[in-house]
Design a protein around this motif. Structure first.
Motif, PDB file in Angstrom:
ATOM      1  N   ASN A 204      44.754  48.642  47.467  1.00 51.29           N
ATOM      2  CA  ASN A 204      44.857  48.563  48.791  1.00 51.29           C
ATOM      3  C   ASN A 204      45.915  48.132  49.739  1.00 51.29           C
ATOM      4  N   THR A 205      46.854  47.659  49.294  1.00 52.11           N
ATOM      5  CA  THR A 205      48.003  47.354  49.851  1.00 52.11           C
ATOM      6  C   THR A 205      49.229  48.647  50.037  1.00 52.11           C
ATOM      7  N   ASP A 206      48.646  49.705  49.062  1.00 50.70           N
ATOM      8  CA  ASP A 206      49.423  51.064  49.415  1.00 50.70           C
ATOM      9  C   ASP A 206      48.780  51.819  50.429  1.00 50.70           C
ATOM     10  N   LYS A 207      49.481  51.563  51.555  1.00 48.37           N
ATOM     11  CA  LYS A 207      48.789  52.460  52.640  1.00 48.37           C
ATOM     12  C   LYS A 207      48.958  53.979  52.482  1.00 48.37           C
TER      13      LYS A 207
ATOM     14  N   GLN B  34      29.651  33.773  31.376  1.00 48.31           N
ATOM     15  CA  GLN B  34      30.818  34.348  31.653  1.00 48.31           C
ATOM     16  C   GLN B  34      31.887  33.402  32.018  1.00 48.31           C
ATOM     17  N   LEU B  35      33.176  33.395  31.349  1.00 42.35           N
ATOM     18  CA  LEU B  35      34.290  32.605  31.679  1.00 42.35           C
ATOM     19  C   LEU B  35      34.933  32.859  33.144  1.00 42.35           C
ATOM     20  N   GLN B  36      34.951  31.873  33.580  1.00 45.60           N
ATOM     21  CA  GLN B  36      35.431  31.863  35.063  1.00 45.60           C
ATOM     22  C   GLN B  36      36.816  31.638  34.807  1.00 45.60           C
ATOM     23  N   MET B  37      37.879  32.606  35.342  1.00 43.96           N
ATOM     24  CA  MET B  37      39.157  32.735  34.889  1.00 43.96           C
ATOM     25  C   MET B  37      40.230  33.193  35.912  1.00 43.96           C
ATOM     26  N   PRO B  38      41.271  32.862  36.013  1.00 45.08           N
ATOM     27  CA  PRO B  38      42.321  33.572  36.747  1.00 45.08           C
ATOM     28  C   PRO B  38      42.410  34.798  36.213  1.00 45.08           C
ATOM     29  N   VAL B  39      42.664  35.966  37.175  1.00 44.92           N
ATOM     30  CA  VAL B  39      43.120  37.164  36.471  1.00 44.92           C
ATOM     31  C   VAL B  39      44.290  37.514  37.228  1.00 44.92           C
ATOM     32  N   ARG B  40      45.186  38.257  36.429  1.00 46.94           N
ATOM     33  CA  ARG B  40      46.618  38.694  36.701  1.00 46.94           C
ATOM     34  C   ARG B  40      46.827  40.078  36.620  1.00 46.94           C
ATOM     35  N   ILE B  41      47.785  40.677  37.601  1.00 51.05           N
ATOM     36  CA  ILE B  41      48.361  41.703  37.636  1.00 51.05           C
ATOM     37  C   ILE B  41      49.783  41.776  36.952  1.00 51.05           C
ATOM     38  N   PHE B  42      50.000  42.777  35.926  1.00 50.94           N
ATOM     39  CA  PHE B  42      50.970  42.582  35.139  1.00 50.94           C
ATOM     40  C   PHE B  42      51.612  44.315  35.420  1.00 50.94           C
TER      41      PHE B  42
ATOM     42  N   ALA C  72      32.663  50.971  39.169  1.00 55.11           N
ATOM     43  CA  ALA C  72      33.271  49.896  39.916  1.00 55.11           C
ATOM     44  C   ALA C  72      34.537  50.511  40.646  1.00 55.11           C
ATOM     45  N   ALA C  73      35.323  51.475  40.115  1.00 58.11           N
ATOM     46  CA  ALA C  73      36.479  51.933  41.021  1.00 58.11           C
ATOM     47  C   ALA C  73      35.862  52.692  42.169  1.00 58.11           C
ATOM     48  N   VAL C  74      34.831  53.475  42.028  1.00 54.74           N
ATOM     49  CA  VAL C  74      34.100  54.219  43.020  1.00 54.74           C
ATOM     50  C   VAL C  74      33.630  53.304  44.045  1.00 54.74           C
ATOM     51  N   ARG C  75      33.172  52.246  43.712  1.00 54.59           N
ATOM     52  CA  ARG C  75      32.458  51.370  44.578  1.00 54.59           C
ATOM     53  C   ARG C  75      33.465  50.494  45.241  1.00 54.59           C
ATOM     54  N   ASP C  76      34.413  50.241  44.485  1.00 55.08           N
ATOM     55  CA  ASP C  76      35.476  49.283  45.369  1.00 55.08           C
ATOM     56  C   ASP C  76      36.411  49.795  46.287  1.00 55.08           C
ATOM     57  N   LEU C  77      36.701  51.025  45.781  1.00 60.00           N
ATOM     58  CA  LEU C  77      37.588  51.928  46.774  1.00 60.00           C
ATOM     59  C   LEU C  77      36.925  52.354  47.991  1.00 60.00           C
TER      60      LEU C  77
ATOM     61  N   MET D  58      38.436  45.171  38.105  1.00 61.38           N
ATOM     62  CA  MET D  58      38.524  46.227  39.002  1.00 61.38           C
ATOM     63  C   MET D  58      38.654  45.847  40.454  1.00 61.38           C
ATOM     64  N   ASN D  59      38.125  44.600  40.679  1.00 57.02           N
ATOM     65  CA  ASN D  59      38.275  44.114  41.974  1.00 57.02           C
ATOM     66  C   ASN D  59      39.758  43.588  42.371  1.00 57.02           C
ATOM     67  N   ALA D  60      40.493  43.131  41.114  1.00 60.09           N
ATOM     68  CA  ALA D  60      41.811  42.696  41.321  1.00 60.09           C
ATOM     69  C   ALA D  60      42.572  43.982  41.505  1.00 60.09           C
ATOM     70  N   LEU D  61      42.167  44.955  40.607  1.00 59.17           N
ATOM     71  CA  LEU D  61      43.134  46.294  40.605  1.00 59.17           C
ATOM     72  C   LEU D  61      43.051  46.791  42.083  1.00 59.17           C
ATOM     73  N   THR D  62      41.897  47.215  42.315  1.00 59.51           N
ATOM     74  CA  THR D  62      41.652  47.720  43.891  1.00 59.51           C
ATOM     75  C   THR D  62      42.243  47.010  44.969  1.00 59.51           C
TER      76      THR D  62
END
Length: 415
Positions: A168-171, A367-375, A192-197, A160-164
């Protein structure tokens, strides 16, 4: 740090050391796959089992583990039910299987992790290791962490951190509708969505925040009607399997043409259902990389999978490859299949994936530490499409493992 070339050399070296024990080399290392193989989520479970078995075969072709022992992945149908999962766990333990893998439903995962921990404490001579490849409720590596559970997917908060960050870039974005399945994972996504937004974009209105029964909704059109009536400019959803498929179909049928920010909006008919209507509108957060594949080795693996399974040809759960490859490496490092020794070998392991990412199994919480991607869902620059549809997932951005990492509250108790 270990990659597959080192794995092949290690397997060959171990083979020399085990030539005097042919009976040991003949016994497979069995892994129990406890996930849905019937019911509304059977398609997701069946494809996951197939991908596990394919990766097991890739490992076996490279020498297997412990000097030639093959890895065998065996399916156990849990019908997406926590109760049935515990029944299957008892079967697995009774059969002498020491490793289980599971990923569909955090509700199931919460039941399994508790049961495994209690069993291992009661019967240390019959311990079981639980490898979680896709159940992403954050609590599993926080307050509910235990030594016998390892997660190979980014948790819901990391995603969710990555998605938000993208949102966030869409003003121009001013309102979002959150919809999800009514169980621990769906609730974690919504929270998570409510918190991060709230932290990143307090100006964005939550137009709706709704949970629906998991696996029971036959018609999502009333939910889509609510979304349209709310005036929301985008949707956030953690829906997966049949529930994501139903949501996608209803959105298309209603002509809902707004962005969807998702966790699992692809494969098993979902990509085909989204089709042209979702091009450049549907985004998914995940791991791995298929378009482009990033390495020649990964491209070759994907091609071999397609050649072996031409009808169901989509290797979409890349975390499965990491799960089984890292298990094999841990077994060889431990020189044993004893769960406590394998767990110790997994802790802190750094591994280079098929597609070139460096991932680390964090010892403090497993918890695996890993890159996260947006597709993004598209038909442009797609080498490996999904659902024979011509559409697939194109990598749009990458969040490094360091940035994707979240803190943990885990207080690990070791045996």
């Amino acid at each position: 740090m270990i990659d597959r070339r080192q794995f092949t050399r290690l397997a060959a070296a171990l083979a020399v050391g085990f030539v005097a024990a042919p009976s040991l080399a003949a016994d497979p290392v069995r892994v129990a796959f406890i996930d849905p193989l019937s019911g509304p989520f059977a398609a997701v479970g069946a494809s996951g089992l197939k991908q596990f078995q394919f990766i097991a075969n890739e490992i076996n072709k490279s020498g297997g583990v412990l000097g030639g022992r093959k890895i065998e992945v065996i399916g156990f149908d849990n019908k997406i039910s926590p109760k049935e999962s515990l029944i299957q766990l008892k079967r697995v333990i009774g059969d002498g299987i020491q490793v289980i893998v599971q990923g569909n439903s955090s509700g199931v995962a919460n039941a399994l992790t508790d049961a495994v921990a209690k069993h291992n404490e009661r019967e240390p001579s019959k311990r079981v290791l639980y490898l979680n490849y896709s159940a992403v409720d954050p609590s599993l590596t926080n307050e509910k962490c235990n030594y016998w559970h390892f997660r190979f997917d980014a948790n819901a908060d990391m995603k969710m951190n990555a998605l938000t960050d993208v949102i966030n870039t869409d003003k121009k974005m001013k309102s979002i509708y959150i919809i999800g399945q009514d169980y621990s994972f769906g609730k974690a996504v919504a929270a998570a969505a409510v918190r991060d937004l709230g932290l990143k974009r307090p100006d964005i209105k939550i137009a709706g925040n709704e949970l629906h029964p998991i696996g029971k909704v036959k018609d999502f059109s009333p939910y889509i009607a609510k979304i349209k009536a709310s005036g929301a400019q985008a949707v956030i959803t953690g829906n997966w399997g049949a529930d994501m498929l139903g949501l996608a179909k209803a959105a298309n049928d209603a002509g809902l043409e707004i962005p969807f920010y998702t966790y699992y909006a692809a494969a098993n008919g979902i990509t085909k259902a989204i089709g042209a209507g979702g091009v450049d509108k549907v985004r998914l957060v995940g791991e791995g990389a298929t378009n482009p594949p990033l390495t020649a080795e990964w491209r070759d693996v994907l091609k071999r999978f397609r050649a072996k399974y031409p009808d169901d040809r989509d290797f979409t759960q890349t975390r499965i490859a990491n799960t089984l490859q890292m298990l094999a490496l841990a077994i060889n490092k431990a020189k044993s299949t004893e769960p406590a020794k394998v767990a110790a070998a997994l802790e802190g392991m750094r591994y280079t994936t098929y597609w070139g990412d460096v991932v680390t199994m964090r010892a403090s919480d497993h918890q695996l530490q890993m890159p996260v991607r947006i597709f993004v869902h598209t038909n442009k620059n797609i080498e490996f499409d999904i659902d024979h549809s011509g559409y697939g997932l194109l990598t749009e951005s990458t969040v490094s493992a360091h940035v994707a990492s979240t803190p943990t509250t885990c207080k690990m108790q070791r045996p």
